[in-house]
Design an enzyme around this catalytic site. Sequence first.
Site, mmCIF file in Angstrom:
data_model
loop_
_atom_site.group_PDB
_atom_site.id
_atom_site.type_symbol
_atom_site.label_atom_id
_atom_site.label_comp_id
_atom_site.label_asym_id
_atom_site.label_seq_id
_atom_site.Cartn_x
_atom_site.Cartn_y
_atom_site.Cartn_z
ATOM 1 C CG ASN A 8 -1.710 1.219 1.426
ATOM 2 O OD1 ASN A 8 -1.814 2.041 0.511
ATOM 3 N ND2 ASN A 8 -2.295 1.375 2.604
ATOM 4 C CE LYS A 10 -0.072 3.262 4.721
ATOM 5 N NZ LYS A 10 -0.056 3.352 6.165
ATOM 6 C CG HIS A 94 -5.942 1.782 5.081
ATOM 7 N ND1 HIS A 94 -5.508 2.759 5.948
ATOM 8 C CD2 HIS A 94 -4.921 0.907 4.960
ATOM 9 C CE1 HIS A 94 -4.272 2.475 6.334
ATOM 10 N NE2 HIS A 94 -3.890 1.349 5.738
ATOM 11 C CD GLU A 96 -2.958 5.422 6.680
ATOM 12 O OE1 GLU A 96 -2.902 5.502 5.441
ATOM 13 O OE2 GLU A 96 -2.048 4.906 7.368
ATOM 14 C CD GLU A 166 -3.642 -2.601 7.471
ATOM 15 O OE1 GLU A 166 -2.449 -2.656 7.125
ATOM 16 O OE2 GLU A 166 -4.415 -1.713 7.085
ATOM 17 N N GLY A 172 2.322 2.204 10.709
ATOM 18 C CA GLY A 172 3.273 3.299 10.525
ATOM 19 C C GLY A 172 3.983 3.731 11.801
ATOM 20 C CB SER A 211 4.989 -1.727 12.089
ATOM 21 O OG SER A 211 4.573 -0.381 12.308
#
Length: 249
Positions: A8, A10, A94, A96, A166, A172, A211
């Site tokens: 991904n 991003k 996701h 985010e 996730e 991250g 991560s």
Amino acid sequence: MKPIVIGNWKMHLTPSEARVFLRDFMANPEVFERADVTLCPAAPVIPVVADALRGTAVHWGGQNAHWEAQGAFTGETSMAMLADLGCTLVLCGHSERRRFAHETDADIARKVEQTLAHGMIPVLCVGETYEQRRQQQQDVVVIEQVRKGVNLLSAFPSLALYVAYEPVWAIGTGQTIEPADATAMARLIRSTLREVLPTGADSIPIIYGGSVTPLNVSSFVDGDAISGVLVGGSSLNPVAFHQLIAQLV
Ligand code: PGA
């Protein structure tokens, strides 16, 4: 089954940077025959990636798309556009996007449904925040996200769907979950899928994200509960991402 690895990107890598990435990434392509690898670039970068990967073993997908077929939705991308570009999967929900774009479970269910309707694989992303885990709410939160995310799928005879677990606090941050805890959550997701889907729950791959690096990837993919990984930061460097994939094959 081959291990699943989804990169991904991003909002990283411009079309020019993607060309450089792909030149290095594809220099030793043997490894891609033994894994199911997909790159998810930002929407304007997909044509560049598609042109470079067509005819190789590596797939490409979208990070997001709208559930409506077309219309006055400035700034959005449709499922048909992604399908037309040869995308094989679409990330749905996701964390985010749940946070920054305020996507709800109902929105995400429509995206999952429409991804399937367009012949692509929805990757339903679920996971608890740090605060939710601190309050030991992670199971309740994830069960709810899974139940609601697959809510509109009763009309589909076969479900080419992935679920990505996730934990938000691991994305991250360099902080990772204990592999045993990720496995436990994957088992909970499986039992939830069995409860809510009439058939096919056992063939839905469950993958882990948060991560993941070349050093820790092998501890998450056990070939049983967890079939692969969704990788953000470590997918931006062609050498590191290639190494990560090589750990699994
Ligand atoms: P990360 O991102 O690997 O950088 O933690 C994972 C993701 O957001 O899918």
